[in-house]
Scaffold this motif. Structure first.
Motif, PDB file in Angstrom:
ATOM      1  N   LYS A 418       0.819  -1.209   0.000  1.00 53.65           N
ATOM      2  CA  LYS A 418       0.000   0.000   0.000  1.00 53.65           C
ATOM      3  C   LYS A 418       0.857   1.264   0.000  1.00 53.65           C
ATOM      4  O   LYS A 418       1.868   1.350   0.702  1.00 53.65           O
ATOM      5  CB  LYS A 418      -0.922  -0.014   1.222  1.00 53.65           C
ATOM      6  CG  LYS A 418      -1.915   1.125   1.275  1.00 53.65           C
ATOM      7  CD  LYS A 418      -2.806   0.953   2.492  1.00 53.65           C
ATOM      8  CE  LYS A 418      -3.775   2.103   2.648  1.00 53.65           C
ATOM      9  NZ  LYS A 418      -4.601   1.955   3.861  1.00 53.65           N
ATOM     10  N   GLU A 420       0.173   4.939   0.988  1.00 60.33           N
ATOM     11  CA  GLU A 420      -0.860   5.692   1.709  1.00 60.33           C
ATOM     12  C   GLU A 420      -1.312   6.947   0.969  1.00 60.33           C
ATOM     13  O   GLU A 420      -2.509   7.239   0.893  1.00 60.33           O
ATOM     14  CB  GLU A 420      -0.346   6.074   3.105  1.00 60.33           C
ATOM     15  CG  GLU A 420      -0.216   4.918   4.065  1.00 60.33           C
ATOM     16  CD  GLU A 420      -1.560   4.390   4.554  1.00 60.33           C
ATOM     17  OE1 GLU A 420      -2.590   5.046   4.286  1.00 60.33           O
ATOM     18  OE2 GLU A 420      -1.577   3.325   5.186  1.00 60.33           O
ATOM     19  N   SER A 425      -2.777   0.122  -3.638  1.00 58.35           N
ATOM     20  CA  SER A 425      -1.703  -0.854  -3.435  1.00 58.35           C
ATOM     21  C   SER A 425      -1.153  -1.277  -4.784  1.00 58.35           C
ATOM     22  O   SER A 425      -1.887  -1.344  -5.777  1.00 58.35           O
ATOM     23  CB  SER A 425      -2.231  -2.080  -2.680  1.00 58.35           C
ATOM     24  OG  SER A 425      -2.707  -1.705  -1.402  1.00 58.35           O
ATOM     25  N   GLU A 449      -8.545   2.101  -2.348  1.00 55.47           N
ATOM     26  CA  GLU A 449      -9.379   2.420  -1.193  1.00 55.47           C
ATOM     27  C   GLU A 449     -10.458   3.431  -1.572  1.00 55.47           C
ATOM     28  O   GLU A 449     -10.164   4.447  -2.201  1.00 55.47           O
ATOM     29  CB  GLU A 449      -8.532   3.010  -0.063  1.00 55.47           C
ATOM     30  CG  GLU A 449      -7.629   2.008   0.621  1.00 55.47           C
ATOM     31  CD  GLU A 449      -6.979   2.622   1.853  1.00 55.47           C
ATOM     32  OE1 GLU A 449      -7.683   3.295   2.636  1.00 55.47           O
ATOM     33  OE2 GLU A 449      -5.765   2.437   2.009  1.00 55.47           O
TER      34      GLU A 449
END
Length: 507
Positions: A418, A420, A425, A449
């Motif tokens: 991942k 951030e 990812s 995400e």
């Protein structure tokens, strides 16, 4: 008079012998290749040069009766025509009944085909008959007969269909290797739902790769999810080595004949370069020498038995050579050798530059792919390659798709690593995917995400990213490091899909 009589008698005996020979072999037609059948059917014809005469009357008269109108119908959702505005239009755009902005498969469409044998084998394009619920063929005598698909291959856009009929007119297969740039050719087919139409032009290029087959083979989300489950990513096995011509080709010509001035079939018309969907100058045909092998496989096995060398490569030019830090600007730079492949057994290594195949110089990928596309698993091919400044020769035994372990790359972590800041990812791109898109490196997006930056990417999951902020990336660590080069908080993401390269800005 006596001499003339003897000549007539000799010609009659020769013709009768050819017909008798064909009839003798007729019950075993399917055991002969299409080329062998043609050798019998045209045994008494004199051999003439490929270029022929400038007068096209005889060629048009010989070919037109054997070019047929194919009509297809669809009862359900046979697919979608998701077009990107590329100048290269094929598939639904190439049908007489298709539309450029169609969002679903047409209820009915049409194309062309070429009769190869008197008992009804017909070659056409895969995209003409793919997903059709019903296929009808209109013969030159206006009879309408149903056809069944014998085999089809999206990787070459070829299909073989069969009608139940006898004593049909046929087209003589030529030798596409002998076709020369500047040579006169005729395109014969059913453009724009018109009756048989013949147009003339010249061959303007050979071994042309326009990227249309790869562009239309982009992995679906289901394919990517299958990859995550099994480790098998569909590879791009498309073969594009088109004959380019300026003979007028329009929607409906697809699957029709490209013939030389002697009336010999040298190509199967497949695509046009157009911003409007109609002819603006260039058409593209599949070389008949490639088609012969594919069609024989269809009749014998119902599918293509394709042989593989087992390498991924990048075609060299001045820019690519600079990027790879090599001096040569021609040939194919080997970016990877697939374990268990014929190339691995023959000793090829990453960094080798393939220069010749069977003694013929390689300038671009079609030069290699078309020749390999004519071969089968178990066949041997002679390659000349450059290593450490020295030319070396090797013989590679081609292997089938299922016997090459590289076609099932190691499974990348479903989660990847991942990053951030991007809310996504990444994992190193598998060799098969890099081969599919013709790149030497990159990462794939394994997860996104909700609500984070990368969610704004369309269809982000499974996307192949090659660089971030101008820096090549091969791991999540590379992606994170490259983000430091963002300007004013905006990062530039570059990657590739089956539709080509893309650049996307994200903050």
């Amino acid at each position: 008079m006596k001499r003339i009589g003897l000549m007539v008698a000799a010609a009659f005996i020769g013709g009768a012998a050819a017909i008798g020979g064909y009839k003798l072999l007729e019950p075993k037609n399917d055991s002969l290749s299409f080329q062998e059948q043609q050798n019998v059917l045209f045994a008494s014809n004199p051999k003439i040069a490929s270029t022929g005469a400038v007068d096209f009357v005889e060629a048009a008269a010989a070919v037109s009766p054997a070019v047929v109108h194919i009509k297809t119908s669809y009862t359900g959702g046979g697919g979608s025509a998701d077009k990107s505005g590329s100048p290269f239009d094929m598939f639904e755009d190439f049908f007489g009944g298709g539309g450029r902005r169609m969002q679903r498969a047409p209820r009915a469409a049409s194309g062309s085909g070429v009769i190869l044998t008197p008992d009804g084998y017909i070659v056409t394009n895969n995209h003409v008959v793919d997903n059709a619920d019903k296929i009808e063929v209109v013969l030159s005598d206006r009879r309408k007969v149903s056809a069944k698909v014998i085999g089809k291959d999206p990787n070459t856009d070829l299909a073989l269909i069969k009608v139940e009929a006898t004593n049909l007119p046929i087209v003589k297969m030529g030798n596409s290797d002998n076709v020369q740039i500047g040579e006169w050719v005729l395109a014969v087919g059913f453009p724009l739902d018109l009756q048989t139409t013949v147009t003339a032009g010249i061959v303007s290029a050979k071994a042309r790769n326009i990227g249309i087959l790869a562009r239309n083979s982009q992995p679906t989300e289901e394919e990517y999810e299958e990859y995550q489950r099994t480790g098998k990513m569909p590879t791009n096995n498309s073969i594009e080595s088109y004959i380019q011509t300026d003979a007028a080709i329009n929607p409906g010509n697809s699957g029709g004949a490209l013939v030389n001035a002697n009336g010999e079939l040298v190509g199967i018309n497949a695509a046009i370069a157009s911003q409007t969907g109609t002819n603006v100058g260039y058409g593209f045909a599949i070389p008949v020498n490639l088609a012969k092998k594919i069609l024989d496989d269809f009749r014998k096995y119902g599918a293509v038995k394709r042989g593989y060398i087992g390498v991924t490569f990048a075609a060299l030019d001045a820019d690519q050579a600079e990027k790879l830090n090599v001096k040569d600007i021609t040939g194919l730079y080997v970016t990877d050798v697939i374990p268990g492949s014929g190339a691995a057994a023959a000793g090829l290594q990453k960094g080798d530059i393939i220069k010749k195949v069977e003694g013929a110089t390689i300038y671009d990928s079609p030069d290699l792919q078309e020749k390999i596309g004519r071969l089968s698993p178990g066949d041997r091919v002679q390659l000349t390659y450059l290593r450490d400044g020295q030319l070396k020769n090797t013989s590679v035994t081609l292997k089938g798709e299922n016997s090459v372990s590289g076609n099932k790359p190691e499974l990348a972590s479903a989660g990847g690593t991942k990053v951030e800041k991007l809310g996504a990812s990444f994992a190193p791109a598998p060799a098969a995917l890099k081969s599919r898109y013709g790149v030497s490196g990159g990462v794939i997006v394994t997860n996104v995400e909700p609500g984070k930056a990368f969610e704004s990417f369309p269809n982000a999951k499974g996307l192949l990213i090659t660089s971030v902020n101008g820096k090549a990336v091969n791991s999540a660590k590379d992606v994170e490091a490259a983000l430091a080069n963002s300007r004013a908080g905006i990062s530039t993401i570059t990657g590739v899909t089956s539709r080509g390269k893309f650049t996307y800005s994200i903050d």
